[in-house]
Design an enzyme around this catalytic site. Structure first.
Site, PDB file in Angstrom:
ATOM      1  N   ASP A  28       0.827  -1.213   0.000  1.00 12.23           N
ATOM      2  CA  ASP A  28       0.000   0.000   0.000  1.00 12.23           C
ATOM      3  C   ASP A  28       0.858   1.257   0.000  1.00 12.23           C
ATOM      4  OD1 ASP A  28      -2.463   1.295  -0.046  1.00 12.23           O
ATOM      5  OD2 ASP A  28      -2.559   1.440   2.141  1.00 12.23           O
ATOM      6  N   ARG A  55      -4.986  -1.818   8.767  1.00 12.82           N
ATOM      7  CA  ARG A  55      -6.168  -2.651   8.557  1.00 12.82           C
ATOM      8  C   ARG A  55      -5.838  -3.770   7.575  1.00 12.82           C
ATOM      9  NH1 ARG A  55      -8.127   2.571   6.762  1.00 12.82           N
ATOM     10  NH2 ARG A  55      -7.624   2.810   4.563  1.00 12.82           N
ATOM     11  N   ARG A  90       2.108  -4.764   6.142  1.00 15.73           N
ATOM     12  CA  ARG A  90       1.398  -3.727   5.390  1.00 15.73           C
ATOM     13  C   ARG A  90       2.225  -2.454   5.378  1.00 15.73           C
ATOM     14  NH1 ARG A  90      -4.851  -2.347   4.526  1.00 15.73           N
ATOM     15  NH2 ARG A  90      -4.550  -0.502   3.224  1.00 15.73           N
ATOM     16  N   SER A 129      -7.967  -4.935   5.022  1.00 13.99           N
ATOM     17  CA  SER A 129      -8.484  -4.687   3.664  1.00 13.99           C
ATOM     18  C   SER A 129      -8.790  -5.971   2.889  1.00 13.99           C
ATOM     19  CB  SER A 129      -7.526  -3.780   2.882  1.00 13.99           C
ATOM     20  OG  SER A 129      -7.442  -2.513   3.491  1.00 13.99           O
ATOM     21  N   ASN A 165     -10.908  -2.845  -5.286  1.00  8.95           N
ATOM     22  CA  ASN A 165     -10.216  -1.808  -6.064  1.00  8.95           C
ATOM     23  C   ASN A 165     -10.922  -1.466  -7.387  1.00  8.95           C
ATOM     24  OD1 ASN A 165      -6.900  -2.852  -4.937  1.00  8.95           O
ATOM     25  ND2 ASN A 165      -8.171  -1.174  -4.192  1.00  8.95           N
TER      26      ASN A 165
HETATM   27  C1  IPE Z   1      -5.189  -2.761  -0.120  1.00  8.97           C
HETATM   28  O1  IPE Z   1      -4.960  -1.409  -0.295  1.00  8.97           O
HETATM   29  C2  IPE Z   1      -5.144  -3.480  -1.433  1.00  8.97           C
HETATM   30  C3  IPE Z   1      -3.845  -3.558  -2.073  1.00  8.97           C
HETATM   31  C4  IPE Z   1      -2.704  -3.142  -1.593  1.00  8.97           C
HETATM   32  C5  IPE Z   1      -3.854  -4.214  -3.346  1.00  8.97           C
HETATM   33  P1  IPE Z   1      -6.151  -0.379  -0.498  1.00  8.97           P
HETATM   34  O2  IPE Z   1      -5.536   0.972  -0.531  1.00  8.97           O
HETATM   35  O3  IPE Z   1      -6.955  -0.776  -1.666  1.00  8.97           O
HETATM   36  O4  IPE Z   1      -7.014  -0.607   0.808  1.00  8.97           O
HETATM   37  P2  IPE Z   1      -7.894   0.417   1.613  1.00  8.97           P
HETATM   38  O5  IPE Z   1      -8.774   1.098   0.608  1.00  8.97           O
HETATM   39  O6  IPE Z   1      -6.952   1.345   2.276  1.00  8.97           O
HETATM   40  O7  IPE Z   1      -8.643  -0.431   2.588  1.00  8.97           O
HETATM   41  C1  IPE Z   2      -1.662   0.154  -3.265  1.00  9.74           C
HETATM   42  O1  IPE Z   2      -1.471   1.520  -3.340  1.00  9.74           O
HETATM   43  C2  IPE Z   2      -1.807  -0.445  -4.639  1.00  9.74           C
HETATM   44  C3  IPE Z   2      -3.191  -0.787  -4.965  1.00  9.74           C
HETATM   45  C4  IPE Z   2      -4.200  -0.803  -4.152  1.00  9.74           C
HETATM   46  C5  IPE Z   2      -3.429  -1.150  -6.345  1.00  9.74           C
HETATM   47  P1  IPE Z   2      -2.692   2.536  -3.341  1.00  9.74           P
HETATM   48  O2  IPE Z   2      -3.110   2.769  -4.753  1.00  9.74           O
HETATM   49  O3  IPE Z   2      -3.758   2.103  -2.437  1.00  9.74           O
HETATM   50  O4  IPE Z   2      -1.992   3.832  -2.801  1.00  9.74           O
HETATM   51  P2  IPE Z   2      -2.552   4.817  -1.705  1.00  9.74           P
HETATM   52  O5  IPE Z   2      -2.907   3.978  -0.512  1.00  9.74           O
HETATM   53  O6  IPE Z   2      -3.751   5.483  -2.307  1.00  9.74           O
HETATM   54  O7  IPE Z   2      -1.429   5.748  -1.454  1.00  9.74           O
HETATM   55 MG    MG Z   3      -4.186   2.389  -0.456  1.00  2.70          MG
END
Ligand code: IPE
Ligand code: IPE
Ligand code: MG
Length: 235
Positions: A13, A187, A181, A189, A61
């Protein structure tokens, strides 16, 4: 010598925020994340980790802006095509966990090609969690088990945890010893809900594109994550 955990799972993340912080687009952050991922695979080989699961796209996502979703669907197509020779050279076996049937044709194709090409490699297993959701994982396993029961292949009273496990996307893998993480959120997720029942969790504020071998090493040094102390599942 400290022995590494068998299975390390990473919620990668912080890519979007990494891009924004540098005045770039979120997509540039995702690209940087893919580059970091490559370094983390190399580091995991050096650290003698047997299985590395990387959460790259969650079943939630899809609700992101269409352009970002498209970019995230195309990124593995570029990455896997480019890296296949390297995967072969490094003896990496690639697995995909998630609902691949729902992916665009080109993404589905590159995944099945990579899995097929690397299936006899016996070095590290790199498991990409893509269009993965923990609830979806359990639900699709339950559907398959119901089918087995209906077809009288298994009796209802014999459906136990081991049976469910055999139908999960991760059926070939031991449970993760540690879930890391990056990106500061604390969390889960919807990641590996069934599989992480005994896992250690490690959170770091570092955005995934800045995650390094040294930081990975620090994360897995946490007491309780080494092989001899871990959960006793098949290795
Ligand atoms: C979790 O990150 C999913 C991935 C890293 C692929 P997200 O950014 O999508 O999760 P939330 O929205 O913070 O829960
Ligand atoms: C994780 O990075 C990758 C995916 C969920 C695809 P994010 O895209 O969630 O990046 P932030 O959390 O918004 O910075
Ligand atoms: Mg994220």
């Amino acid at each position: 010598m400290h022995s590494s955990p068998t299975h390390v799972a990473i919620i990668m993340d912080g890519n979007g925020r990494w891009g924004k912080k540098r005045g770039f687009s979120r997509s540039k952050g995702h690209y940087a994340g893919a580059q970091a991922m490559e370094k983390i695979i190399d580091a995991s080989i050096e650290l003698d980790i047997k299985v590395l699961t990387l959460y790259a796209f969650s079943s939630e996502n899809w609700s992101r802006p269409k352009d970002e979703v498209n970019y995230l669907m195309q990124l593995p197509v570029r990455f896997f095509k480019q890296k296949l020779p390297e995967f072969m050279k490094r003896n990496i076996k690639v697995l995909i966990s998630g609902n691949t049937a729902a992916l665009p044709e080109s993404t589905k194709k590159v995944f099945s090609k990579t899995v097929e090409a690397t299936k006899n490699n016996n070095g590290i297993i790199v498991n990409f969690a893509f269009n993965y959701g923990g609830r979806d994982d359990i639900l699709q396993a339950v559907h398959q088990v119901i089918e087995e029961v209906q077809n009288k292949k298994i009796a209802l009273e014999n459906v136990n945890e081991q049976v469910i496990q055999q139908f999960l996307y991760t059926k070939e893998l031991p449970d993760p010893d540690i879930v890391i993480r990056t990106g500061g959120e604390k969390r889960v997720s919807n990641f590996l809900l069934w599989q992480c029942s005994k896992s250690q969790f490690y959170f770091t504020d570092v955005y995934f594109p800045d995650f390094t071998k040294e930081l990975l090493q620090q994360a897995i040094k946490v007491p309780g994550t080494s092989r001899n102390l871990s959960n006793g599942l098949p290795r």
